[in-house]
Design a protein around this motif. Structure first.
Motif, PDB file in Angstrom:
ATOM      1  N   TRP A  93       0.947  -1.273  -0.033  1.00 11.05           N
ATOM      2  CA  TRP A  93      -0.057  -0.097  -0.065  1.00 11.05           C
ATOM      3  C   TRP A  93       0.814   1.462  -0.159  1.00 11.05           C
ATOM      4  CZ3 TRP A  93      -0.642   3.948   3.308  1.00 11.05           C
ATOM      5  CH2 TRP A  93      -1.714   5.004   3.223  1.00 11.05           C
ATOM      6  N   ALA A  94       1.827   1.461   1.085  1.00 13.11           N
ATOM      7  CA  ALA A  94       2.849   2.400   0.781  1.00 13.11           C
ATOM      8  C   ALA A  94       3.508   2.661  -0.456  1.00 13.11           C
ATOM      9  CB  ALA A  94       3.939   2.254   1.824  1.00 13.11           C
ATOM     10  N   LEU A  95       3.835   1.470  -1.229  1.00  8.08           N
ATOM     11  CA  LEU A  95       4.617   1.536  -2.450  1.00  8.08           C
ATOM     12  C   LEU A  95       3.591   2.126  -3.665  1.00  8.08           C
ATOM     13  CD1 LEU A  95       6.827   1.215  -4.297  1.00  8.08           C
ATOM     14  CD2 LEU A  95       5.941  -1.304  -4.785  1.00  8.08           C
ATOM     15  N   ALA A  96       2.365   1.831  -3.611  1.00  3.60           N
ATOM     16  CA  ALA A  96       1.212   2.278  -4.337  1.00  3.60           C
ATOM     17  C   ALA A  96       1.038   3.959  -3.936  1.00  3.60           C
ATOM     18  CB  ALA A  96       0.089   1.638  -4.101  1.00  3.60           C
ATOM     19  N   ARG A  97       1.179   4.342  -3.043  1.00  6.10           N
ATOM     20  CA  ARG A  97       1.025   5.862  -2.554  1.00  6.10           C
ATOM     21  C   ARG A  97       2.352   6.588  -3.081  1.00  6.10           C
ATOM     22  NH1 ARG A  97      -2.970   8.779  -0.066  1.00  6.10           N
ATOM     23  NH2 ARG A  97      -1.473   9.951   1.076  1.00  6.10           N
ATOM     24  N   ARG A  98       3.628   5.925  -3.036  1.00  9.38           N
ATOM     25  CA  ARG A  98       4.352   6.628  -3.595  1.00  9.38           C
ATOM     26  C   ARG A  98       4.261   6.764  -5.318  1.00  9.38           C
ATOM     27  NH1 ARG A  98       7.123   3.438   0.076  1.00  9.38           N
ATOM     28  NH2 ARG A  98       7.999   2.071  -1.485  1.00  9.38           N
ATOM     29  N   GLY A  99       4.038   5.694  -5.543  1.00  8.25           N
ATOM     30  CA  GLY A  99       3.655   5.671  -7.439  1.00  8.25           C
ATOM     31  C   GLY A  99       2.443   6.705  -7.483  1.00  8.25           C
ATOM     32  N   GLN A 100       1.667   6.897  -6.632  1.00  7.15           N
ATOM     33  CA  GLN A 100       0.414   7.784  -6.870  1.00  7.15           C
ATOM     34  C   GLN A 100       0.836   9.168  -6.881  1.00  7.15           C
ATOM     35  OE1 GLN A 100      -2.642   8.082  -3.927  1.00  7.15           O
ATOM     36  NE2 GLN A 100      -4.309   7.724  -5.553  1.00  7.15           N
ATOM     37  N   LEU A 101       1.704   9.660  -5.853  1.00  3.30           N
ATOM     38  CA  LEU A 101       2.438  10.783  -5.794  1.00  3.30           C
ATOM     39  C   LEU A 101       3.359  11.100  -6.997  1.00  3.30           C
ATOM     40  CD1 LEU A 101       2.786  13.521  -4.190  1.00  3.30           C
ATOM     41  CD2 LEU A 101       4.792  12.129  -3.250  1.00  3.30           C
ATOM     42  N   LEU A 150      -6.187  16.154 -19.147  1.00  7.64           N
ATOM     43  CA  LEU A 150      -5.005  15.936 -18.150  1.00  7.64           C
ATOM     44  C   LEU A 150      -5.487  16.354 -16.772  1.00  7.64           C
ATOM     45  CD1 LEU A 150      -1.578  16.406 -19.830  1.00  7.64           C
ATOM     46  CD2 LEU A 150      -2.563  14.379 -19.206  1.00  7.64           C
ATOM     47  N   ALA A 151      -6.154  17.652 -16.942  1.00  6.54           N
ATOM     48  CA  ALA A 151      -6.644  18.382 -15.852  1.00  6.54           C
ATOM     49  C   ALA A 151      -7.685  17.323 -15.262  1.00  6.54           C
ATOM     50  CB  ALA A 151      -7.327  19.702 -16.308  1.00  6.54           C
ATOM     51  N   GLY A 152      -8.699  16.804 -15.656  1.00  9.11           N
ATOM     52  CA  GLY A 152      -9.630  15.844 -15.129  1.00  9.11           C
ATOM     53  C   GLY A 152      -8.809  14.811 -14.286  1.00  9.11           C
ATOM     54  N   ARG A 153      -7.847  14.147 -15.069  1.00  7.64           N
ATOM     55  CA  ARG A 153      -7.133  12.944 -14.471  1.00  7.64           C
ATOM     56  C   ARG A 153      -6.564  13.713 -13.299  1.00  7.64           C
ATOM     57  NH1 ARG A 153      -4.164  10.554 -19.653  1.00  7.64           N
ATOM     58  NH2 ARG A 153      -6.004   9.901 -20.833  1.00  7.64           N
ATOM     59  N   ALA A 156      -8.815  13.882 -10.118  1.00  2.55           N
ATOM     60  CA  ALA A 156      -9.214  12.533  -9.795  1.00  2.55           C
ATOM     61  C   ALA A 156      -8.165  11.997  -8.962  1.00  2.55           C
ATOM     62  CB  ALA A 156      -9.549  11.602 -10.963  1.00  2.55           C
ATOM     63  N   ALA A 157      -6.684  12.341  -9.338  1.00  2.46           N
ATOM     64  CA  ALA A 157      -5.674  11.751  -8.565  1.00  2.46           C
ATOM     65  C   ALA A 157      -5.414  12.514  -7.406  1.00  2.46           C
ATOM     66  CB  ALA A 157      -4.562  11.929  -9.373  1.00  2.46           C
ATOM     67  N   ARG A 158      -5.751  13.529  -7.164  1.00  2.00           N
ATOM     68  CA  ARG A 158      -5.501  14.390  -6.080  1.00  2.00           C
ATOM     69  C   ARG A 158      -6.609  13.950  -5.067  1.00  2.00           C
ATOM     70  NH1 ARG A 158      -4.202  20.580  -8.748  1.00  2.00           N
ATOM     71  NH2 ARG A 158      -2.155  20.144  -8.871  1.00  2.00           N
ATOM     72  N   ALA A 159      -7.823  13.857  -5.569  1.00  2.00           N
ATOM     73  CA  ALA A 159      -8.891  13.344  -4.804  1.00  2.00           C
ATOM     74  C   ALA A 159      -8.651  11.892  -4.137  1.00  2.00           C
ATOM     75  CB  ALA A 159     -10.257  13.391  -5.427  1.00  2.00           C
ATOM     76  N   ALA A 163      -8.100  11.329  -0.230  1.00  2.00           N
ATOM     77  CA  ALA A 163      -8.671  10.059   0.703  1.00  2.00           C
ATOM     78  C   ALA A 163      -8.039   8.840   1.058  1.00  2.00           C
ATOM     79  CB  ALA A 163      -9.816   9.829  -0.457  1.00  2.00           C
ATOM     80  N   GLY A 164      -6.702   8.756   0.440  1.00  2.00           N
ATOM     81  CA  GLY A 164      -6.226   7.623   0.711  1.00  2.00           C
ATOM     82  C   GLY A 164      -6.140   6.366  -0.012  1.00  2.00           C
ATOM     83  N   ARG A 165      -6.927   6.497  -1.177  1.00  2.00           N
ATOM     84  CA  ARG A 165      -7.194   5.357  -2.178  1.00  2.00           C
ATOM     85  C   ARG A 165      -6.175   5.150  -3.344  1.00  2.00           C
ATOM     86  NH1 ARG A 165     -12.166   8.535  -2.332  1.00  2.00           N
ATOM     87  NH2 ARG A 165     -11.521   9.436  -4.226  1.00  2.00           N
ATOM     88  N   VAL A 166      -5.885   3.964  -3.382  1.00  2.00           N
ATOM     89  CA  VAL A 166      -4.901   3.469  -3.994  1.00  2.00           C
ATOM     90  C   VAL A 166      -5.484   2.188  -4.980  1.00  2.00           C
ATOM     91  CG1 VAL A 166      -2.760   4.192  -2.721  1.00  2.00           C
ATOM     92  CG2 VAL A 166      -3.977   2.023  -2.498  1.00  2.00           C
ATOM     93  N   CYS A 167      -4.835   2.149  -5.891  1.00  2.00           N
ATOM     94  CA  CYS A 167      -5.244   0.716  -6.970  1.00  2.00           C
ATOM     95  C   CYS A 167      -3.993  -0.162  -7.168  1.00  2.00           C
ATOM     96  CB  CYS A 167      -5.514   1.429  -8.453  1.00  2.00           C
ATOM     97  SG  CYS A 167      -6.961   2.593  -8.516  1.00  2.00           S
ATOM     98  N   VAL A 168      -4.061  -1.281  -6.634  1.00  2.00           N
ATOM     99  CA  VAL A 168      -3.026  -2.175  -6.396  1.00  2.00           C
ATOM    100  C   VAL A 168      -3.780  -3.594  -6.932  1.00  2.00           C
ATOM    101  CG1 VAL A 168      -1.809  -3.329  -4.574  1.00  2.00           C
ATOM    102  CG2 VAL A 168      -2.363  -1.164  -4.366  1.00  2.00           C
TER     103      VAL A 168
END
Length: 542
Positions: A93-101, A150-153, A156-159, A163-168
Motif C-alpha cells: 500500500w505504501a509503494l502504491a502511495r509513492r507511485g500515486q504521488l 489531463l486536468a480531469g485526471r 481525480a488523482a488528487r482526490a 482520501a488515501g485510495r490506491v489501485c493495487v
C-alpha cells in the motif's frame, strides 16, 4: 546569458543497507511442489483479503486495526505468517502511495507545459530551456483538448491522494492486462494462468533474531535443509514434528554464502522468499538481510589518488581517469551494453558493463565519480513535444538500476562512489575539453569530455581549463587569474629544478655558465619569468 542554477556539492554515496541472494531449489519431488503450491495459494488468498482490508482502511489505519487484521489471519495460518502478510500488505500500500504521488507530479508537469505553450502565439520559437508555441492551429486545438483531459485526471488523482485510495493488483497490473493480449504476448491461456497463479502466491517470511537459524517460519539450516511451518488448515501435510514440512531439496548460496552461513550460525534474522519460475519450471529461494551502516570514506580521502569520471549514456559508459589535479591521464574507456531484449538480458548487460568498470578502477586504486541523475521529470510527453526518439532515449536509460547496482557492487569491492550535480557537465565538457583532448590518433566524443567534467567537479576543480583574462587587456594588472598556482605554492618563484642526466651533448646538467641564474642569460632586459606581461607557470590541467 541566463542565470546558472546553484549546484549541489559532491558527496560520497553511502553503501547499501541490505543484501539479497538467490539459489535454486534442486531435487524437489512432485509431492514437494504440490505442498508448496497448496501453501502458497492458501496464503496468497489470505494476502489478497488482507490487502483489500488495508486499502479500505486508507489513511484511517492505525495500530488497532493492524492488530485486528493480524488476529483474523492468525486463525487461518499462524501468528508469524499473519505478521508477514500484514507487513507485506502495508508495504505494498505504501509503494502504491509513492507511485500515486509520482503520477500526480507527472500530470502537474504536463498541465504546466501545455498551459504555457497554449499561452504563446502559434509558431513562436522557444529557447533552450523554455518551449515555444505550437506549430499549427490544429495542434493547438488538439493540445487544448488534451489539457482538459489531463486536468480531469489530475483532479481525480488528487482526490484519491487526499482520501488515501490506491489501485493495487496482486500479481502485477502488466500481467493482468496481458490476459487481453495473449496472441501479442505469445502466451496460451494455460501459460498465462500458470504465471498469474505463481505471481499471486505468498511464500515469504521475515526473519527474527534469537530464533533458531534466524527464521521460524521458513527455516534454512546451515547445511542447506529447507523447511516451512504449515498453516493450520494444511497441518495434515506435515512430514516433521511441530507441524513442519521439510523439502527434499537443499540450497547452498554461492554468492555471499559465507555471510549467510555466519548469520544462520549466530541465529541472526534472515528473511526468505520462495517462488516458482513457470517459464523454466524451477523453484527458487531468496535470502535477504539488513547490514549495519558502513562508515563512509571522507571525500578528501576519495580524492587522494584522483578518480575515474563516468558519463552514463543510452548504450555505454564513458570513463576517463583523472589525477588529483584534474588532469586526464591515459585514453578514455568505453563500456558498452545493449538494452534491447528481455529484462534479464538488459540486467545482465548492465552488470557486465559495471563489473568491467569496477575492475579497471580497482586496478588503479581509484574512486568513481558519477552524476546524480534522475530522469523521472524528463520523460514527460509534454516537455519534449514531438521528439519521440529523444523521449524514448531518456526513458531507456537505466539510471536508477545502474546507480543502485553500481553502489552495491562497489561497496563489495571497497571502491568509493562520489556523486556530483549533473548540471552543464555535457555542455561544458564539450566546450572546454573535447577539442584539446582530440589528437590525430584519438577522437574524443562529447561523452568522453563529459566524463572529464564530471571527474573535475568531483575533485573540487572548476570544469573550465582556464579563466578568462582581465577584461581590459591581457596583462596581470588586475591580479592573477583565479585558476593557477597559488602564491604559497612551493617553488613558484624559485629556480628551475635540476633534472638528472645530460641536457645537451656537450654540457652536463647544471654545469653551464648560467645554469641556475636565469637573469644572467644573454637576453634583453630581465628574464622572461619576471616580465610584467608574462603569466606565472600554470599546472597542466588548468
Amino acid at each position: 546569458m541566463g542565470v546558472l542554477r546553484e549546484m549541489a556539492a559532491p558527496f560520497v554515496v553511502p553503501g547499501p543497507l541490505g543484501v539479497a541472494v538467490r539459489d535454486r531449489l534442486r531435487g524437489l519431488t512432485a509431492e514437494d511442489e504440490k505442498v508448496l503450491r497448496l501453501v502458497g495459494d492458501h496464503l496468497g488468498t489470505l494476502a489478497s483479503r488482507d490487502l483489500k482490508a488495508r486499502c479500505v482502511a486508507g489513511l484511517g489505519h492505525d495500530a488497532g486495526r493492524w492488530a485486528q487484521r493480524k488476529r483474523a489471519l492468525t486463525e487461518e495460518s499462524s501468528s508469524r505468517w499473519a505478521g508477514s502478510i500484514t507487513k507485506a500488505a502495508h508495504d505494498q500500500w505504501a509503494l502504491a502511495r509513492r507511485g500515486q504521488l509520482a503520477h500526480i507530479q507527472s500530470l502537474e508537469a504536463g498541465v504546466r507545459s501545455i498551459a504555457h505553450r497554449l499561452s504563446l502565439p502559434v509558431g513562436e520559437k522557444g529557447g533552450k530551456r523554455v518551449p515555444g508555441g505550437y506549430h499549427s492551429r490544429q495542434e493547438w486545438f488538439a493540445k487544448s483538448r488534451r489539457l482538459y483531459v489531463l486536468a480531469g485526471r489530475l483532479d481525480a488523482a488528487r482526490a484519491d491522494w487526499k482520501a488515501g485510495r490506491v489501485c493495487v493488483v496482486r500479481g502485477g497490473k502488466r500481467l493482468l492486462n496481458t490476459r487481453h493480449h495473449l496472441e501479442q504476448a505469445q502466451f496460451t491461456e494455460e501459460q498465462w494462468r500458470a504465471r498469474w497463479e505463481a505471481g499471486r502466491r505468498f511464500l515469504q517470511a521475515d526473519g527474527e533474531s534469537g530464533k533458531r537459524f534466524g527464521n521460524e517460519t521458513i527455516r534454512v539450516t546451515d547445511r542447506g535443509e529447507v523447511s516451512l511451518k504449515l498453516p493450520v488448515p494444511l497441518a495434515y501435510l506435515a512430514n516433521a514434528p511441530h507441524g513442519r514440512y521439510v523439502l527434499a531439496a537443499t540450497v547452498s548460496f554461492a554468492h555471499r554464502g559465507e555471510q549467510w552461513a555466519d548469520r544462520v550460525a549466530a541465529n541472526r534474522a534472515v528473511a526468505y522468499r520462495i517462488h516458482e519460475d513457470t517459464a523454466r519450471g524451477r523453484w527458487y529461494v531468496t535470502a535477504s538481510w539488513t547490514m549495519p551502516p558502513v562508515k563512509i570514506v571522507p571525500l578528501a580521502t576519495a580524492r587522494t589518488n584522483g578518480l575515474v569520471g563516468v558519463d552514463t549514456n543510452a548504450d555505454h559508459l564513458a570513463a576517463w581517469r583523472l589525477d588529483a589535479h584534474g588532469n586526464p591521464t591515459g585514453d578514455p574507456r568505453r563500456f558498452f551494453y545493449d538494452l534491447s531484449g528481455t529484462t534479464s538480458h538488459r540486467d545482465a548487460q548492465v552488470r557486465h558493463a559495471l563489473i568491467r568498470l569496477l575492475h579497471w578502477a580497482r586496478r588503479h586504486h581509484l574512486a568513481i565519480a558519477i552524476e546524480d541523475l534522475d530522469f523521472t521529470a524528463e520523460t514527460t510527453r509534454e516537455k519534449h513535444g514531438r521528439k519521440k526518439r529523444f523521449r524514448k532515449l531518456i526513458s531507456g536509460m537505466p539510471t536508477s538500476r545502474l546507480r543502485a547496482r553500481l553502489v552495491s557492487m562497489a561497496a563489495e569491492l571497497g571502491i568509493p562512489i562520489v556523486a556530483v550535480d549533473p548540471a552543464y557537465t555535457s555542455r561544458w565538457g564539450a566546450q572546454h575539453w573535447q577539442k584539446p583532448l582530440t589528437t590525430r590518433t584519438r577522437k574524443t566524443t562529447r561523452h568522453d569530455a563529459a566524463a572529464v567534467a564530471i571527474g573535475r567537479r568531483a575533485l573540487g576543480h572548476p570544469i573550465r581549463r582556464r579563466t578568462a583574462p582581465p577584461r581590459d587587456d591581457r596583462s596581470d594588472r588586475r591580479g592573477h587569474r583565479t585558476v593557477q598556482a597559488a602564491s604559497v605554492a612551493p617553488g613558484r618563484e624559485g629556480h628551475r629544478p635540476r633534472i638528472p642526466g645530460p641536457r645537451t651533448r656537450s654540457v652536463r646538467t647544471g654545469c653551464g655558465a648560467n645554469a641556475v641564474d636565469q637573469n644572467a642569460q644573454h637576453r634583453s632586459g630581465r628574464s622572461a619569468e619576471h616580465e610584467f606581461w608574462q603569466q606565472d607557470s600554470l599546472p597542466l590541467s588548468l
